[in-house]
Design a protein around this motif. Structure first.
Motif, mmCIF file in Angstrom:
data_model
loop_
_atom_site.group_PDB
_atom_site.id
_atom_site.type_symbol
_atom_site.label_atom_id
_atom_site.label_comp_id
_atom_site.label_asym_id
_atom_site.label_seq_id
_atom_site.Cartn_x
_atom_site.Cartn_y
_atom_site.Cartn_z
ATOM 1 N N VAL A 9 -30.634 -42.841 4.616
ATOM 2 C CA VAL A 9 -30.036 -42.606 5.435
ATOM 3 C C VAL A 9 -30.667 -41.305 6.652
ATOM 4 O O VAL A 9 -29.792 -41.181 7.787
ATOM 5 N N ARG A 10 -31.096 -40.677 5.859
ATOM 6 C CA ARG A 10 -31.819 -40.013 6.691
ATOM 7 C C ARG A 10 -32.776 -39.833 8.163
ATOM 8 O O ARG A 10 -32.530 -39.074 9.130
ATOM 9 N N PHE A 11 -33.125 -40.995 7.565
ATOM 10 C CA PHE A 11 -34.090 -41.406 8.952
ATOM 11 C C PHE A 11 -33.086 -42.435 10.128
ATOM 12 O O PHE A 11 -33.793 -42.602 10.845
ATOM 13 N N ARG A 12 -31.361 -42.108 9.790
ATOM 14 C CA ARG A 12 -30.705 -43.305 10.519
ATOM 15 C C ARG A 12 -31.457 -42.721 12.622
ATOM 16 O O ARG A 12 -31.444 -43.890 13.120
ATOM 17 N N ALA A 13 -31.179 -41.233 12.634
ATOM 18 C CA ALA A 13 -31.304 -41.458 14.298
ATOM 19 C C ALA A 13 -32.668 -42.584 14.662
ATOM 20 O O ALA A 13 -33.052 -43.158 15.328
ATOM 21 N N SER A 14 -33.967 -42.100 13.992
ATOM 22 C CA SER A 14 -35.272 -42.471 14.429
ATOM 23 C C SER A 14 -35.126 -44.014 14.091
ATOM 24 O O SER A 14 -36.435 -44.762 14.890
ATOM 25 N N ARG A 46 -23.787 -51.979 14.500
ATOM 26 C CA ARG A 46 -22.931 -50.744 13.790
ATOM 27 C C ARG A 46 -23.659 -50.093 13.024
ATOM 28 O O ARG A 46 -23.134 -48.850 12.727
ATOM 29 N N TRP A 47 -25.201 -49.740 13.649
ATOM 30 C CA TRP A 47 -25.957 -48.533 12.900
ATOM 31 C C TRP A 47 -25.787 -47.497 13.217
ATOM 32 O O TRP A 47 -25.615 -46.555 13.003
ATOM 33 N N HIS A 48 -24.932 -47.052 14.450
ATOM 34 C CA HIS A 48 -24.494 -45.777 15.556
ATOM 35 C C HIS A 48 -22.974 -45.250 13.847
ATOM 36 O O HIS A 48 -23.776 -44.234 13.847
ATOM 37 N N ASP A 49 -22.280 -46.609 13.654
ATOM 38 C CA ASP A 49 -21.439 -45.627 12.681
ATOM 39 C C ASP A 49 -22.403 -45.494 11.223
ATOM 40 O O ASP A 49 -22.954 -46.181 10.511
ATOM 41 N N PRO A 50 -22.309 -43.303 10.573
ATOM 42 C CA PRO A 50 -22.947 -42.902 9.439
ATOM 43 C C PRO A 50 -22.780 -44.142 8.224
ATOM 44 O O PRO A 50 -23.686 -44.505 7.082
ATOM 45 N N ALA A 51 -21.852 -44.406 8.431
ATOM 46 C CA ALA A 51 -21.295 -44.732 6.697
ATOM 47 C C ALA A 51 -21.914 -46.752 6.918
ATOM 48 O O ALA A 51 -22.219 -47.018 5.720
ATOM 49 N N VAL A 52 -21.858 -47.228 8.237
ATOM 50 C CA VAL A 52 -22.520 -48.531 8.260
ATOM 51 C C VAL A 52 -23.919 -48.581 7.937
ATOM 52 O O VAL A 52 -24.390 -49.362 7.038
ATOM 53 N N PHE A 53 -24.335 -47.476 8.172
ATOM 54 C CA PHE A 53 -26.275 -47.541 7.897
ATOM 55 C C PHE A 53 -26.535 -47.423 6.377
ATOM 56 O O PHE A 53 -27.331 -47.659 6.332
ATOM 57 N N ALA A 54 -25.592 -46.184 5.621
ATOM 58 C CA ALA A 54 -25.218 -45.943 4.222
ATOM 59 C C ALA A 54 -24.903 -47.139 3.635
ATOM 60 O O ALA A 54 -25.915 -47.024 2.348
ATOM 61 N N SER A 55 -24.060 -47.956 4.049
ATOM 62 C CA SER A 55 -24.131 -49.817 3.995
ATOM 63 C C SER A 55 -25.235 -50.388 3.866
ATOM 64 O O SER A 55 -25.963 -51.433 2.884
ATOM 65 N N TYR A 56 -26.234 -50.106 4.646
ATOM 66 C CA TYR A 56 -27.804 -50.997 5.243
ATOM 67 C C TYR A 56 -28.348 -50.419 4.223
ATOM 68 O O TYR A 56 -28.794 -51.479 3.856
ATOM 69 N N VAL A 57 -28.303 -49.457 4.317
ATOM 70 C CA VAL A 57 -29.171 -48.967 3.575
ATOM 71 C C VAL A 57 -29.157 -49.201 2.325
ATOM 72 O O VAL A 57 -30.332 -49.031 1.276
#
Length: 184
Positions: A9-14, A46-57
């Motif tokens: 998740v730390r790479f979310r913005a990039s 939905r990637w902008h939502d940290p929880a959704v991105f965490a689910s994706y990862v």
């Protein structure tokens, strides 16, 4: 120094910036059946939502776990690794643990993508080189890697990593690359 790493998740913005670059070149449109195309259609809003991105990862990581049954039809277990430089996402490589009929004809064991602003710097060649030991550790003595017949850059990446041309099937060129399994 760029390296392969497990999605995090730390790479979310990039990562989000990279996906915008892919989208700007037409990826994610209907008919783009690549992994990035499918992910863009399914997740981009939905990637902008940290929880959704965490689910994706978490989903990407789970696809590598062979103790978990695949829930999406036609999918095989797959180890996805991201190529990063510090916190900057440069690309991804997917190592499929087995082949379906379609993967044997078109997709291969390994697929990779480099974000548009990071291309032509040797990243794809390094990603494939660094992924071969991972494939070997998965028990794959050789891997099938395909590319479009008109993609000279990808052809060079595969050949630079020891790819041996087998044949052309439709628009795809098919190469086998030894992973080093069984070598001393």
């Amino acid at each position: 120094m760029p390296q392969l790493t497990t999605p995090h998740v730390r790479f979310r913005a990039s990562f989000a910036d990279a996906m915008k670059e892919f989208e700007a070149e037409g990826r994610g449109a209907v008919g783009d059946d690549t992994s990035i195309g499918q992910d863009l259609r399914r997740w981009r809003r939905r990637w902008h939502d940290p929880a959704v991105f965490a689910s994706y990862v978490a989903g990407l990581r789970a696809e590598a776990d062979e103790t978990i049954p695949m829930i999406r039809p036609g999918r095989v277990h797959c180890t996805t690794l991201w190529y990063v430089d510090g916190d900057t996402y440069l690309g991804r490589i997917a190592i499929r643990h087995s082949l379906t009929g379609w993967l044997r004809e078109q997709g291969g064991h390994i697929g990779y993508d480099v974000r548009p602003t990071a291309r032509r710097r040797g990243h794809a060649t390094a990603m494939l080189r660094d992924a071969l030991p991972v494939a070997r550790n998965l028990g794959l003595a050789e891997v099938l890697v395909t590319c479009d017949h008109d993609n000279a850059g990808s052809r060079k990446v595969i050949e630079a990593n020891g790819g041996v041309f087998e044949d052309r099937r439709g628009l795809k060129l098919r190469y086998w690359v030894a992973t080093g399994a069984g070598q001393a």
